[in-house]
Design a protein around this motif. Structure first.
Motif, PDB file in Angstrom:
ATOM      1  N   CYS A  95      15.308  -0.834  22.136  1.00 30.95           N
ATOM      2  CA  CYS A  95      14.546   0.149  21.357  1.00 30.95           C
ATOM      3  C   CYS A  95      14.705   1.552  21.952  1.00 30.95           C
ATOM      4  O   CYS A  95      14.838   2.540  21.220  1.00 30.95           O
ATOM      5  CB  CYS A  95      13.061  -0.231  21.327  1.00 30.95           C
ATOM      6  N   ALA A  96      14.700   1.636  23.295  1.00 33.58           N
ATOM      7  CA  ALA A  96      14.901   2.930  23.950  1.00 33.58           C
ATOM      8  C   ALA A  96      16.304   3.461  23.671  1.00 33.58           C
ATOM      9  O   ALA A  96      16.495   4.668  23.452  1.00 33.58           O
ATOM     10  CB  ALA A  96      14.673   2.795  25.456  1.00 33.58           C
ATOM     11  N   TRP A  97      17.303   2.574  23.672  1.00 29.54           N
ATOM     12  CA  TRP A  97      18.682   2.995  23.397  1.00 29.54           C
ATOM     13  C   TRP A  97      18.787   3.541  21.978  1.00 29.54           C
ATOM     14  O   TRP A  97      19.407   4.584  21.753  1.00 29.54           O
ATOM     15  CB  TRP A  97      19.631   1.823  23.592  1.00 29.54           C
ATOM     16  N   VAL A  98      18.176   2.841  21.032  1.00 32.92           N
ATOM     17  CA  VAL A  98      18.204   3.312  19.633  1.00 32.92           C
ATOM     18  C   VAL A  98      17.501   4.658  19.530  1.00 32.92           C
ATOM     19  O   VAL A  98      17.980   5.581  18.859  1.00 32.92           O
ATOM     20  CB  VAL A  98      17.545   2.272  18.704  1.00 32.92           C
ATOM     21  N   ALA A  99      16.350   4.796  20.213  1.00 30.77           N
ATOM     22  CA  ALA A  99      15.610   6.062  20.167  1.00 30.77           C
ATOM     23  C   ALA A  99      16.444   7.206  20.735  1.00 30.77           C
ATOM     24  O   ALA A  99      16.375   8.338  20.232  1.00 30.77           O
ATOM     25  CB  ALA A  99      14.305   5.930  20.942  1.00 30.77           C
ATOM     26  N   SER A 100      17.242   6.934  21.755  1.00 32.78           N
ATOM     27  CA  SER A 100      18.054   7.990  22.363  1.00 32.78           C
ATOM     28  C   SER A 100      19.204   8.418  21.458  1.00 32.78           C
ATOM     29  O   SER A 100      19.756   9.505  21.635  1.00 32.78           O
ATOM     30  CB  SER A 100      18.605   7.527  23.711  1.00 32.78           C
ATOM     31  N   ARG A 101      19.572   7.562  20.501  1.00 32.91           N
ATOM     32  CA  ARG A 101      20.685   7.879  19.597  1.00 32.91           C
ATOM     33  C   ARG A 101      20.236   8.348  18.223  1.00 32.91           C
ATOM     34  O   ARG A 101      21.054   8.827  17.436  1.00 32.91           O
ATOM     35  CB  ARG A 101      21.572   6.644  19.414  1.00 32.91           C
ATOM     36  N   LEU A 102      18.951   8.196  17.924  1.00 37.00           N
ATOM     37  CA  LEU A 102      18.482   8.599  16.596  1.00 37.00           C
ATOM     38  C   LEU A 102      18.617  10.110  16.411  1.00 37.00           C
ATOM     39  O   LEU A 102      18.255  10.878  17.302  1.00 37.00           O
ATOM     40  CB  LEU A 102      17.013   8.213  16.421  1.00 37.00           C
ATOM     41  N   PRO A 103      19.099  10.553  15.268  1.00 37.88           N
ATOM     42  CA  PRO A 103      19.099  12.000  14.992  1.00 37.88           C
ATOM     43  C   PRO A 103      17.670  12.531  14.966  1.00 37.88           C
ATOM     44  O   PRO A 103      16.726  11.812  14.621  1.00 37.88           O
ATOM     45  CB  PRO A 103      19.758  12.094  13.612  1.00 37.88           C
ATOM     46  N   LEU A 104      17.515  13.785  15.327  1.00 41.09           N
ATOM     47  CA  LEU A 104      16.176  14.378  15.340  1.00 41.09           C
ATOM     48  C   LEU A 104      15.530  14.337  13.966  1.00 41.09           C
ATOM     49  O   LEU A 104      14.314  14.167  13.852  1.00 41.09           O
ATOM     50  CB  LEU A 104      16.255  15.822  15.839  1.00 41.09           C
ATOM     51  N   SER A 105      16.335  14.477  12.924  1.00 42.26           N
ATOM     52  CA  SER A 105      15.777  14.432  11.566  1.00 42.26           C
ATOM     53  C   SER A 105      15.159  13.068  11.284  1.00 42.26           C
ATOM     54  O   SER A 105      14.102  12.971  10.642  1.00 42.26           O
ATOM     55  CB  SER A 105      16.872  14.741  10.546  1.00 42.26           C
ATOM     56  N   ALA A 106      15.782  11.998  11.786  1.00 42.40           N
ATOM     57  CA  ALA A 106      15.233  10.656  11.577  1.00 42.40           C
ATOM     58  C   ALA A 106      13.951  10.465  12.374  1.00 42.40           C
ATOM     59  O   ALA A 106      12.988   9.856  11.886  1.00 42.40           O
ATOM     60  CB  ALA A 106      16.271   9.605  11.976  1.00 42.40           C
ATOM     61  N   VAL A 107      13.932  10.970  13.605  1.00 39.84           N
ATOM     62  CA  VAL A 107      12.719  10.862  14.427  1.00 39.84           C
ATOM     63  C   VAL A 107      11.561  11.585  13.747  1.00 39.84           C
ATOM     64  O   VAL A 107      10.427  11.074  13.681  1.00 39.84           O
ATOM     65  CB  VAL A 107      12.963  11.438  15.829  1.00 39.84           C
ATOM     66  N   ARG A 108      11.833  12.760  13.214  1.00 45.72           N
ATOM     67  CA  ARG A 108      10.780  13.535  12.580  1.00 45.72           C
ATOM     68  C   ARG A 108      10.304  12.896  11.278  1.00 45.72           C
ATOM     69  O   ARG A 108       9.129  13.001  10.925  1.00 45.72           O
ATOM     70  CB  ARG A 108      11.254  14.967  12.345  1.00 45.72           C
ATOM     71  N   ARG A 109      11.207  12.221  10.580  1.00 43.61           N
ATOM     72  CA  ARG A 109      10.777  11.531   9.348  1.00 43.61           C
ATOM     73  C   ARG A 109       9.826  10.377   9.652  1.00 43.61           C
ATOM     74  O   ARG A 109       9.056   9.961   8.783  1.00 43.61           O
ATOM     75  CB  ARG A 109      11.999  11.012   8.580  1.00 43.61           C
ATOM     76  N   LEU A 110       9.891   9.851  10.867  1.00 43.56           N
ATOM     77  CA  LEU A 110       9.015   8.744  11.248  1.00 43.56           C
ATOM     78  C   LEU A 110       7.647   9.220  11.729  1.00 43.56           C
ATOM     79  O   LEU A 110       6.770   8.387  11.995  1.00 43.56           O
ATOM     80  CB  LEU A 110       9.676   7.923  12.355  1.00 43.56           C
ATOM     81  N   ALA A 111       7.441  10.532  11.861  1.00 45.59           N
ATOM     82  CA  ALA A 111       6.211  11.053  12.467  1.00 45.59           C
ATOM     83  C   ALA A 111       4.975  10.690  11.649  1.00 45.59           C
ATOM     84  O   ALA A 111       4.020  10.096  12.181  1.00 45.59           O
ATOM     85  CB  ALA A 111       6.320  12.567  12.641  1.00 45.59           C
ATOM     86  N   TRP A 112       4.958  11.037  10.373  1.00 42.71           N
ATOM     87  CA  TRP A 112       3.795  10.731   9.545  1.00 42.71           C
ATOM     88  C   TRP A 112       3.596   9.228   9.356  1.00 42.71           C
ATOM     89  O   TRP A 112       2.466   8.738   9.532  1.00 42.71           O
ATOM     90  CB  TRP A 112       3.897  11.435   8.194  1.00 42.71           C
ATOM     91  N   PRO A 113       4.646   8.445   9.000  1.00 39.35           N
ATOM     92  CA  PRO A 113       4.433   6.993   8.916  1.00 39.35           C
ATOM     93  C   PRO A 113       3.945   6.380  10.222  1.00 39.35           C
ATOM     94  O   PRO A 113       3.105   5.473  10.204  1.00 39.35           O
ATOM     95  CB  PRO A 113       5.828   6.460   8.540  1.00 39.35           C
TER      96      PRO A 113
END
Length: 415
Positions: A95-113
């Motif tokens: 999960c940490a590896w995936v988080a380190s590779r996620l684009p910032l746009s994807a991370v931000r889209r997950l903020a509200w959910p």
């Protein structure tokens, strides 16, 4: 035939560091080399990666040692607890590896959910699905599976607040935009945690909120009011529980009530004092044989001090400070406001928990049930912490200079 000797020069093409007349290398060259090493573009990336990996490894070793007696007493095997922790590591590292590779746009889209999911999970603890552990109804259980939603909420509120503030970057000069909707959202999450009677997590969430307000430029008078309000609320909540009230009254002198509220902090001090400089050795703790409650969870730092000594405890503290230094370095050089706010929130969360946990064990703070990140047993705390560190590592490797260095290294490997 006449041969011509090549010209000689008394000055080499490159001047290496030279030893002094005593044969030792000059301190100036060593300082310059260290400064050059710290200035390299990948320093923050490798510091975050290395410190996180070392803390996780130390954590697994200490969970194995601190839980061995407890596990054998309850299950007949000394490896039951550490096997569960290893399972969470196997889940958390990918999960940490995936988080380190996620684009910032994807991370931000997950903020509200992410915030909405955490609020729902926190609310479900007040239904028949809630489980009470050590007087706090802060666990959610379905059959044998249990999770602590407040640990997920820490990561969720950091990412959500960072996302909101990044969108409002140009409007943060107005106080209304600083407060809305971040402060009401954080108050909602903190209120749900307080309803679970989890004072420790509520204080961590309050610290995250104040840190984010500070970094976005909230007025100074706000912090005096907020700190006073938080102190009054903490004292009120402590007074509503006899156990918390005893802890509050005895933490400065646990030996005064040694047989009751002072038992755990007193035995934590016994463990630390018997460790000496280099400890008794891995597995040699005496306090874990039943004298120290929560030896593999909240008070694992005491067992670490007993088995690894002052050197081991200072190593762990140095690794946490390395993570904080590298993360702040990333926040200083980034041009992305989301990265800056999220990095600062994660550092306050993890470093704040470390300070509170160590303060509890050293009897500088009351015992309020805060685990030591990456070291204490518990998957609910471990996986969000690993994901947060994965995000920090991803932020570090995306810095333009670091990205170019990594790309050049990959090209060199292919060549």
């Amino acid at each position: 035939m006449t041969t011509v000797a090549p010209p000689t020069s008394t000055t080499p093409a490159t001047t290496p560091a030279t030893p002094t007349t005593t044969g030792r290398w000059s301190s100036g060259s060593g300082v310059a080399a260290l400064r050059d090493a710290l200035a390299r573009p990948l320093t923050s990336y490798y510091a975050l990666l290395g410190a996180s990996a070392l803390l996780l490894t130390i954590g697994l070793l200490m969970v194995l040692s601190a839980s061995s007696v407890y596990s054998f007493d309850r299950t007949g095997s000394s490896y039951t607890v550490v096997s569960r922790q290893l399972t969470w590591v196997v889940i958390g590292v990918p999960c940490a590896w995936v988080a380190s590779r996620l684009p910032l746009s994807a991370v931000r889209r997950l903020a509200w959910p992410g915030l909405l999911v955490s609020v729902v999970l926190l609310a479900l603890t007040m239904t028949p699905l809630g489980r009470t552990v050590n007087g706090n109804t802060n666990w959610l259980g379905v059959g044998p599976f249990q999770v602590q939603p407040s640990e997920v909420a820490k990561l969720a509120v950091v990412l959500w607040a960072a996302h909101v503030y990044a969108r409002k970057e140009r409007l943060l000069g107005r106080l209304g935009h600083v407060f809305v909707p971040v402060v009401p959202g954080l108050l909602l999450v903190t209120g749900l945690v307080v309803a679970q009677r989890d004072l420790g997590t509520a204080l961590v969430l309050a610290a995250i909120a104040l840190a984010l307000l500070w970094v976005v430029g909230a007025p100074g008078r706000l912090f005096a009011v907020a700190a006073t309000g938080a102190a009054v609320l903490a004292l009120f909540l402590a007074s509503t529980s006899e156990e918390r009230r005893q802890r509050l009254m005895t933490f400065t002198d646990p030996f005064k009530d040694f047989q009751d509220a002072g038992w755990q902090p007193a035995h934590g001090l016994f463990a630390l004092s018997s460790g000496g400089w280099f400890g008794q050795g891995i597995g040699a703790s005496q306090q874990k044989w039943g004298s120290l409650p929560e030896a593999h969870t909240d008070f694992i730092f005491a067992v670490l001090g007993e088995e690894l000594g002052l050197v081991g405890t200072l190593l762990v503290l140095a690794l946490f400070l390395t993570i904080a230094w590298a993360a702040v370095r990333v926040a200083q050089v980034t041009t992305d406001p989301f990265v800056r706010y999220a990095t600062f929130g994660i550092v306050v969360w993890l470093l704040g928990q470390m300070i509170v946990n160590v303060g509890m064990v050293l009897t500088l703070l009351p015992v309020i049930g805060i685990p030591l990140p990456l070291i204490s047993y518990g998957g609910s705390a471990l996986v969000p912490s690993l994901v947060a560190l994965g995000l920090l590592i991803g932020f570090a490797r995306r810095e333009p200079a670091a990205a170019r260095a990594l790309a050049a290294r990959r090209r060199g490997v292919r060549a």
